[in-house]
Motif scaffolding. Structure first.
Motif, short mmCIF file in Angstrom:
data_model
loop_
_atom_site.label_atom_id
_atom_site.label_comp_id
_atom_site.label_asym_id
_atom_site.label_seq_id
_atom_site.Cartn_x
_atom_site.Cartn_y
_atom_site.Cartn_z
N ILE A 1 -13.38 3.29 7.32
CA ILE A 1 -12.74 4.18 6.18
C ILE A 1 -12.45 5.55 6.27
O ILE A 1 -11.26 6.09 5.99
CB ILE A 1 -13.72 3.94 4.98
CG1 ILE A 1 -13.64 2.53 4.36
CG2 ILE A 1 -13.33 4.91 3.95
CD1 ILE A 1 -14.60 2.25 3.47
N LEU A 2 -13.28 6.08 6.77
CA LEU A 2 -13.07 7.79 7.07
C LEU A 2 -11.86 7.96 8.06
O LEU A 2 -10.97 8.73 8.04
CB LEU A 2 -14.33 8.43 7.47
CG LEU A 2 -14.39 9.93 7.73
CD1 LEU A 2 -13.83 10.79 6.47
CD2 LEU A 2 -15.67 10.61 8.46
N ALA B 1 1.11 -1.31 -0.05
CA ALA B 1 0.03 -0.11 -0.04
C ALA B 1 0.90 1.40 0.08
O ALA B 1 0.60 2.39 -0.65
CB ALA B 1 -1.02 0.03 0.95
N SER B 2 2.11 1.20 0.82
CA SER B 2 2.96 2.45 0.83
C SER B 2 3.44 2.57 -0.49
O SER B 2 3.54 3.79 -0.96
CB SER B 2 4.02 2.07 1.99
OG SER B 2 3.34 2.08 3.10
N ALA C 1 -6.35 -0.19 1.98
CA ALA C 1 -6.75 0.21 0.68
C ALA C 1 -7.24 1.84 0.57
O ALA C 1 -6.82 2.71 -0.22
CB ALA C 1 -7.64 -0.64 -0.28
N ASN C 2 -8.29 2.18 1.37
CA ASN C 2 -8.68 3.44 1.35
C ASN C 2 -7.79 4.35 2.00
O ASN C 2 -7.81 5.53 1.52
CB ASN C 2 -9.92 3.42 2.49
CG ASN C 2 -11.27 3.08 1.67
OD1 ASN C 2 -11.85 3.82 0.88
ND2 ASN C 2 -11.47 1.80 1.94
N ALA D 1 -6.21 7.54 -0.13
CA ALA D 1 -6.49 9.12 0.40
C ALA D 1 -4.78 9.48 0.70
O ALA D 1 -4.67 10.73 0.00
CB ALA D 1 -6.79 8.83 1.68
N VAL D 2 -3.91 8.82 0.89
CA VAL D 2 -2.58 9.29 0.95
C VAL D 2 -2.12 9.59 -0.42
O VAL D 2 -1.27 10.82 -0.69
CB VAL D 2 -1.67 8.20 1.72
CG1 VAL D 2 -0.04 8.70 1.66
CG2 VAL D 2 -1.86 8.17 3.10
N SER D 3 -2.40 8.69 -1.46
CA SER D 3 -1.92 9.12 -2.86
C SER D 3 -2.60 10.57 -3.36
O SER D 3 -1.69 11.17 -3.95
CB SER D 3 -2.44 7.90 -3.57
OG SER D 3 -2.01 7.97 -4.88
#
Length: 235
Positions: free
Chosen positions: A215-216, A78-79, A137-138, A142-144
């Motif tokens: 998720i939030l 994910a990172s 994944a969420n 978001a970071v992306s």
């Protein structure tokens, strides 16, 4: 209530390829990119088929160490993927992404597993791996978004404090839109899956509320940590 679920044959899956084929044609004509979408679809198919076999094995093995290994691999992946939209990728960016996604996601996962579900075994793979997948994944997405937007705003000449606000808002737009739309426009994945499998809709609603909140929470915390880690670089 009928508790059966329809069996989807591989042949029937081809029907949903019709709208996908339309997207492929439009994508290639408009972007002149003949590789990315095919590669993404190929990756999706291979990864899902492989994970089907892997999960079948993991669900039958009662090992917290194996679960921790799987979660670690998911966090690392994910990172790395979260930095894909960033043009100037540096090692510290990947490190910051890993730290932020890990903290935001693992904290949220602990709240869900130990607080909401109160599982007898925290490492019960049938629960923790799918939930971790949704959370990771969420947070990754978001970071992306935040990373790409922050880089764009800094390149435009905006100061860090202003760029941070714009980036944080942009990263949370999809999550906030989901909060507004759920129940009116969409019945999200977990709720839909449970209803299709015959679960009482009122029970499915509770699970979906849990999913929306996790998720939030994971996305908002992960993005905030990532942006704060970059403060010294841009101040």
């Amino acid at each position: 209530m009928n508790t059966s679920i329809y069996n989807i044959s591989l042949l029937n899956l081809l029907w949903v390829m019709i709208p996908v084929a339309m997207v492929i044609v439009i994508y290639i004509r408009w972007t002149q990119d003949k590789v990315t979408l095919f590669y993404a679809l190929f990756r999706m198919l291979i990864q899902l088929i492989l994970i089907g076999y892997v999960l079948t094995y993991i669900f039958n093995v009662d090992s917290p160490y194996l679960v921790l290994l799987i979660l670690s691999v998911m966090l690392v992946a994910a990172s790395i993927i979260s930095m894909r939209p960033v043009e100037k990728r540096q090692n510290e960016f990947y490190l910051y992404a890993f730290i932020s996604i890990s903290i935001g996601s693992v904290f949220t996962l602990i709240m869900v597993v130990l607080g909401v579900l109160r599982l007898e075994s925290w490492y019960e793979p049938r629960y923790i791996i799918p939930l971790a997948g949704m959370i990771f994944a969420n947070a990754m997405n978001a970071v992306s978004i935040a990373a790409e937007r922050l880089e764009s705003e800094i390149n435009r000449g905006n100061v860090y404090s202003s760029a941070r606000v714009i980036s944080y808002r942009a990263a949370l737009i999809p999550r906030i839109n989901m909060l507004f739309a759920v129940g009116l426009v969409s019945l999200p994945g977990m709720m839909t899956g449970q209803i299709l499998s015959g679960i009482d809709p009122l029970i499915a609603v509770r699970y979906q509320i849990m999913v929306m909140l996790m998720i939030l929470g994971s996305a908002g915390i992960s993005v905030a940590i990532y942006l704060m880690l970059l403060k010294k670089r841009y101040m």
